[in-house]
Design a protein around this motif. Structure first.
Motif, PDB file in Angstrom:
ATOM      1  N   ILE A 390       0.643  -0.982   0.246  1.00 36.36           N
ATOM      2  CA  ILE A 390      -0.068  -0.222   0.136  1.00 36.36           C
ATOM      3  C   ILE A 390       0.571   1.592   0.354  1.00 36.36           C
ATOM      4  CG2 ILE A 390      -1.246   1.334   1.770  1.00 36.36           C
ATOM      5  CD1 ILE A 390      -2.651  -1.598   2.367  1.00 36.36           C
ATOM      6  N   ASN A 391       0.471   1.861  -0.709  1.00 32.93           N
ATOM      7  CA  ASN A 391       1.204   3.228  -0.702  1.00 32.93           C
ATOM      8  C   ASN A 391       0.452   4.938  -0.317  1.00 32.93           C
ATOM      9  OD1 ASN A 391       3.107   5.398  -1.742  1.00 32.93           O
ATOM     10  ND2 ASN A 391       3.188   4.991  -3.375  1.00 32.93           N
ATOM     11  N   PRO A 392       0.674   4.593   0.925  1.00 32.56           N
ATOM     12  CA  PRO A 392       0.052   6.382   1.787  1.00 32.56           C
ATOM     13  C   PRO A 392       0.596   7.488   1.171  1.00 32.56           C
ATOM     14  CG  PRO A 392       0.895   4.934   3.341  1.00 32.56           C
ATOM     15  CD  PRO A 392       1.504   3.844   1.975  1.00 32.56           C
ATOM     16  N   LEU A 393       2.156   7.786   0.627  1.00 30.75           N
ATOM     17  CA  LEU A 393       1.880   8.466  -0.022  1.00 30.75           C
ATOM     18  C   LEU A 393       2.055   9.186  -0.943  1.00 30.75           C
ATOM     19  CD1 LEU A 393       4.932  11.457  -0.622  1.00 30.75           C
ATOM     20  CD2 LEU A 393       6.039   9.468  -1.297  1.00 30.75           C
ATOM     21  N   ASP A 394       1.259   8.947  -2.105  1.00 32.58           N
ATOM     22  CA  ASP A 394       1.007   8.406  -3.327  1.00 32.58           C
ATOM     23  C   ASP A 394      -0.544   9.116  -3.111  1.00 32.58           C
ATOM     24  OD1 ASP A 394      -0.489   8.343  -6.150  1.00 32.58           O
ATOM     25  OD2 ASP A 394      -1.254   7.085  -6.252  1.00 32.58           O
ATOM     26  N   ILE A 395      -1.963   9.687  -2.208  1.00 30.95           N
ATOM     27  CA  ILE A 395      -2.901  10.168  -1.497  1.00 30.95           C
ATOM     28  C   ILE A 395      -2.086  11.232  -1.155  1.00 30.95           C
ATOM     29  CG2 ILE A 395      -4.178   9.485  -0.120  1.00 30.95           C
ATOM     30  CD1 ILE A 395      -4.993   6.596  -0.418  1.00 30.95           C
ATOM     31  N   ILE A 396      -1.268  11.340  -0.515  1.00 27.28           N
ATOM     32  CA  ILE A 396      -0.804  12.393   0.201  1.00 27.28           C
ATOM     33  C   ILE A 396      -0.489  13.609  -0.412  1.00 27.28           C
ATOM     34  CG2 ILE A 396       1.335  13.513   2.109  1.00 27.28           C
ATOM     35  CD1 ILE A 396       1.067  10.967   3.628  1.00 27.28           C
ATOM     36  N   LEU A 397       0.619  12.920  -1.951  1.00 28.50           N
ATOM     37  CA  LEU A 397       1.144  14.085  -2.720  1.00 28.50           C
ATOM     38  C   LEU A 397      -0.651  14.415  -3.812  1.00 28.50           C
ATOM     39  CD1 LEU A 397       3.650  12.351  -4.051  1.00 28.50           C
ATOM     40  CD2 LEU A 397       4.121  14.406  -2.838  1.00 28.50           C
ATOM     41  N   GLN A 398      -1.276  13.708  -4.248  1.00 25.72           N
ATOM     42  CA  GLN A 398      -2.871  14.016  -4.604  1.00 25.72           C
ATOM     43  C   GLN A 398      -3.354  15.614  -3.704  1.00 25.72           C
ATOM     44  OE1 GLN A 398      -4.705  11.236  -7.064  1.00 25.72           O
ATOM     45  NE2 GLN A 398      -3.291   9.386  -5.976  1.00 25.72           N
ATOM     46  N   LEU A 399      -3.667  15.087  -2.665  1.00 23.47           N
ATOM     47  CA  LEU A 399      -4.027  16.062  -2.028  1.00 23.47           C
ATOM     48  C   LEU A 399      -3.192  17.237  -1.132  1.00 23.47           C
ATOM     49  CD1 LEU A 399      -5.102  13.734   1.693  1.00 23.47           C
ATOM     50  CD2 LEU A 399      -6.629  14.844  -0.272  1.00 23.47           C
ATOM     51  N   ARG A 400      -2.130  17.170  -2.222  1.00 23.34           N
ATOM     52  CA  ARG A 400      -1.069  18.176  -1.457  1.00 23.34           C
ATOM     53  C   ARG A 400      -0.866  19.080  -2.711  1.00 23.34           C
ATOM     54  NH1 ARG A 400       4.054  16.687   1.372  1.00 23.34           N
ATOM     55  NH2 ARG A 400       5.437  15.890  -0.447  1.00 23.34           N
ATOM     56  N   ARG A 401      -1.635  18.381  -4.144  1.00 22.71           N
ATOM     57  CA  ARG A 401      -1.116  19.702  -5.197  1.00 22.71           C
ATOM     58  C   ARG A 401      -2.177  20.124  -5.170  1.00 22.71           C
ATOM     59  NH1 ARG A 401       0.090  14.394  -9.096  1.00 22.71           N
ATOM     60  NH2 ARG A 401       3.059  14.534  -9.570  1.00 22.71           N
ATOM     61  N   TYR A 402      -3.689  19.373  -4.714  1.00 28.77           N
ATOM     62  CA  TYR A 402      -4.739  19.890  -4.775  1.00 28.77           C
ATOM     63  C   TYR A 402      -4.634  21.621  -3.817  1.00 28.77           C
ATOM     64  CZ  TYR A 402      -9.421  21.794  -3.667  1.00 28.77           C
ATOM     65  OH  TYR A 402     -10.687  22.445  -3.165  1.00 28.77           O
ATOM     66  N   THR A 403      -3.795  21.419  -2.688  1.00 28.32           N
ATOM     67  CA  THR A 403      -3.536  23.055  -2.255  1.00 28.32           C
ATOM     68  C   THR A 403      -2.766  24.052  -2.878  1.00 28.32           C
ATOM     69  OG1 THR A 403      -2.075  21.766  -0.979  1.00 28.32           O
ATOM     70  CG2 THR A 403      -4.009  21.107   0.115  1.00 28.32           C
ATOM     71  N   GLU A 406      -4.572  24.359  -6.830  1.00 30.51           N
ATOM     72  CA  GLU A 406      -6.360  25.115  -6.562  1.00 30.51           C
ATOM     73  C   GLU A 406      -6.405  26.214  -5.698  1.00 30.51           C
ATOM     74  OE1 GLU A 406      -9.589  24.026  -8.903  1.00 30.51           O
ATOM     75  OE2 GLU A 406      -8.375  22.199  -9.512  1.00 30.51           O
ATOM     76  N   GLU A 407      -6.097  25.790  -4.365  1.00 32.21           N
ATOM     77  CA  GLU A 407      -5.959  26.095  -3.215  1.00 32.21           C
ATOM     78  C   GLU A 407      -5.116  27.888  -2.997  1.00 32.21           C
ATOM     79  OE1 GLU A 407      -6.949  24.130   0.034  1.00 32.21           O
ATOM     80  OE2 GLU A 407      -8.733  24.167  -0.118  1.00 32.21           O
ATOM     81  N   ALA A 408      -3.754  27.225  -4.390  1.00 35.95           N
ATOM     82  CA  ALA A 408      -2.847  27.738  -3.775  1.00 35.95           C
ATOM     83  C   ALA A 408      -2.509  28.347  -2.273  1.00 35.95           C
ATOM     84  CB  ALA A 408      -3.371  29.410  -4.546  1.00 35.95           C
ATOM     85  N   SER A 410      -0.299  26.399  -0.068  1.00 35.14           N
ATOM     86  CA  SER A 410       0.257  25.405   0.669  1.00 35.14           C
ATOM     87  C   SER A 410       1.426  26.754   1.644  1.00 35.14           C
ATOM     88  CB  SER A 410       1.386  25.156  -0.237  1.00 35.14           C
ATOM     89  OG  SER A 410       1.131  24.682  -1.394  1.00 35.14           O
ATOM     90  N   PRO A 411       2.184  26.631   2.485  1.00 38.77           N
ATOM     91  CA  PRO A 411       2.967  27.597   3.419  1.00 38.77           C
ATOM     92  C   PRO A 411       3.366  27.860   2.780  1.00 38.77           C
ATOM     93  CG  PRO A 411       3.489  25.251   3.905  1.00 38.77           C
ATOM     94  CD  PRO A 411       2.116  24.834   2.231  1.00 38.77           C
ATOM     95  N   ALA A 412       3.943  29.508   3.204  1.00 38.16           N
ATOM     96  CA  ALA A 412       4.584  30.439   2.688  1.00 38.16           C
ATOM     97  C   ALA A 412       5.330  30.149   1.981  1.00 38.16           C
ATOM     98  CB  ALA A 412       4.529  31.828   3.407  1.00 38.16           C
ATOM     99  N   SER A 413       6.730  28.779   2.912  1.00 38.64           N
ATOM    100  CA  SER A 413       8.265  29.148   2.512  1.00 38.64           C
ATOM    101  C   SER A 413       7.930  28.586   1.290  1.00 38.64           C
ATOM    102  CB  SER A 413       8.135  28.498   3.587  1.00 38.64           C
ATOM    103  OG  SER A 413       8.256  27.072   4.020  1.00 38.64           O
ATOM    104  N   TRP A 414       7.142  27.704   1.031  1.00 36.02           N
ATOM    105  CA  TRP A 414       6.701  26.616  -0.263  1.00 36.02           C
ATOM    106  C   TRP A 414       6.668  27.588  -1.468  1.00 36.02           C
ATOM    107  CZ3 TRP A 414       3.612  21.172   0.836  1.00 36.02           C
ATOM    108  CH2 TRP A 414       4.161  21.067   2.078  1.00 36.02           C
ATOM    109  N   ASN A 415       5.386  28.538  -1.362  1.00 34.44           N
ATOM    110  CA  ASN A 415       5.166  29.358  -2.064  1.00 34.44           C
ATOM    111  C   ASN A 415       6.713  29.466  -2.701  1.00 34.44           C
ATOM    112  OD1 ASN A 415       2.506  28.193  -2.674  1.00 34.44           O
ATOM    113  ND2 ASN A 415       2.109  29.892  -1.032  1.00 34.44           N
ATOM    114  N   SER A 416       7.262  30.384  -1.808  1.00 33.35           N
ATOM    115  CA  SER A 416       8.598  31.427  -2.045  1.00 33.35           C
ATOM    116  C   SER A 416       9.449  30.186  -3.206  1.00 33.35           C
ATOM    117  CB  SER A 416       9.109  31.062  -0.770  1.00 33.35           C
ATOM    118  OG  SER A 416      10.292  32.382  -0.894  1.00 33.35           O
ATOM    119  N   MET A 417      10.005  28.924  -2.941  1.00 38.69           N
ATOM    120  CA  MET A 417      10.037  27.673  -3.626  1.00 38.69           C
ATOM    121  C   MET A 417       9.620  28.039  -4.876  1.00 38.69           C
ATOM    122  SD  MET A 417      11.116  23.712  -2.777  1.00 38.69           S
ATOM    123  CE  MET A 417       8.925  23.483  -3.280  1.00 38.69           C
TER     124      MET A 417
END
Length: 455
Positions: A390-403, A406-408, A410-417
């Motif tokens: 089972i690969n929980p990371l695949d679900i986590i990555l898809q949820l993170r892509r949405y944030t 779609e929602e923009a 992500s944490p400020a440090s990530w957006n800066s990167m």
């Protein structure tokens, strides 16, 4: 009387078969809520993976003690079901120990093997109960294991202990009836473990009728128990007994560190750069994108949802997760449990004509929080630890892509990167022309060191 027993058996079998069919249909519909994904390539490698990981229990043996105990239960479950086949045929035909006359002395050997495995299963279940409730192994005491998950784990072990006890009780009464020369009870020879309990029944001076009542009662208890167990398993984490095999067959065969790009984004970038895209007409208007990443279960793939139903809740993923070990809220096991709970909720609602996905709730937000997915380091420790791939990371990555997309949000440090990568082609904010200055400086230092050594 025999006809009534046969009719009752057929009725019981039909009832539980209906419940099982209904439940399997609902699970299938819930899994198919997910997006389509092709996992039909490289069938030989897939069969090999299933044989090694599911049948061979390959990844279980990273922890030897629970692996050996689990192996006893696994082998016992598979082999003892051969005896259940005789139970079912006896129920249909109104016979008793149908195979005994045909197998002769070998029947006694088989019965001793079956009983030996039953005792090993019983011992293993008791050991697992002790690990959960006395030793309190840390991975079984995490917050997501409170309430029903803990009860479910204990309940299934207790049920297995009772079912194994029913087999030994039935065989002990059967041997007593053989010794009395009761009709319809063919000679099977001494069966070791139940033979240890048979003298107790003899000392009680029970009548033949009472012994038949005990033997038939244990037989009916075991067969109804097995059928009820099969239905219960489909509502339990122990569904992995069946789903582990297709889940490992449809495993992701790519390297653990590989992250799939979003095809629609990749194609768009290629077209902007004037690169040809296979299967896409460059003159056609761009396809409408439904959603970047995943917000609810229908945005995940059917394989993600199958994995959530296959999860054993063993907690190996969480016990290896560096984020969880450092006190973060992320638990890969909880990610899978939450995904299953949401898929189950939506699937049940649709089956009952309810609102389904339009119930005002979503997987991301109502079940899994932003704090959890942002805590993930993407190290793949959870995927590596899982005994059934089972690969929980695949679900986590898809949820993170949405944030992020779609929602923009992500944490400020990530957006800066992200901004630096977009403008400077690197996570750090400096001119692309200066990207390799550090290498030049390093080479200069090396040259100086070499000159010093030569002098």
């Amino acid at each position: 009387m025999e006809y009534l027993s046969q009719i009752a058996f057929v009725a019981v079998l039909g009832f539980f078969s209906y419940l099982l069919y209904k439940r399997i249909t609902q699970i299938k519909q819930s899994i198919l809520l997910g997006r389509d994904i092709d996992r039909t390539d490289n069938s030989s490698e897939r069969w090999k993976t299933m044989l090694l990981v599911a049948f061979g229990q390959q990844k279980m043996f990273k922890r030897v003690i629970p692996a050996v105990l689990h192996l006893f239960i696994y082998v016992g479950f598979v082999v003892i079901n051969l005896e259940v086949l005789e139970f079912i045929l006896d129920g249909f035909l109104g016979t008793h120990r149908l195979f005994a006359p045909y197998l002769g002395g070998f029947y006694n050997v088989l019965m001793n093997i079956f009983e030996g495995l039953a005792v090993l299963v019983l011992i293993s279940c008791v050991a697992f109960l002790i690990r959960r409730n006395v030793m309190k192994v840390p991975r079984f005491t995490k917050p997501e294991m409170k309430g029903w998950p803990a009860l479910d784990g204990n309940l299934i072990l207790v049920i297995e202990v009772i079912l194994m006890g029913a087999i030994i009780t039935m065989n002990a009464a059967d041997q007593s009836l053989q010794n009395l020369g009761a009709a319809h009870y063919p000679e099977t020879g001494t069966i070791f473990f139940s033979g240890l309990f048979e003298p107790m029944l003899t000392k009680m001076s029970l009548s033949e009728g009472t012994l038949i009542l005990i033997e038939r009662g244990a037989w009916w208890f075991h067969i109804i128990g097995i059928l009820a167990f099969a239905v219960y398993v489909t509502h339990s984490k122990h569904l992995h007994i069946f789903l582990a095999f297709p889940n490992t067959y449809y495993s992701n065969l790519k390297a653990k560190g590989h992250m799939d790009n979003m095809e629609v984004v990749t194609n768009e970038v290629k077209m902007m750069l004037g690169m040809p895209v296979e299967g896409v007409d460059p003159n056609a208007p761009p396809a409408e994108v439904g959603r970047f990443g995943a917000k609810d279960v229908n945005d995940l793939t059917w394989k993600n949802i199958m994995e959530s139903y296959s999860c054993t809740e063993c907690g190996r993923c969480t016990s290896e997760c560096p984020a969880n070990l450092t006190g973060k809220k992320l638990s890969p096991r909880k990610i899978m449990m939450d995904t299953r709970d949401r898929a189950e909720e939506v699937g049940k609602s649709i089956a009952e004509g309810g609102k389904g996905l339009e119930d005002g709730k979503t997987l991301f937000g109502d079940f899994i929080t932003k704090e959890e997915v942002n805590a993930c380091t993407s190290c793949n420790a959870c995927a590596e630890a899982c005994p059934i791939n089972i690969n929980p990371l695949d679900i986590i990555l898809q949820l993170r892509r949405y944030t992020a997309m779609e929602e923009a949000s992500s944490p400020a440090s990530w957006n800066s990167m992200f901004s630096n990568v977009e403008t400077s082609f690197a996570p750090w904010k400096f001119s692309p022309a200066d990207r390799f200055n550090w290498a030049d400086e390093l080479k200069s230092e090396q040259d100086k060191l070499q000159e010093t050594e030569e002098s």
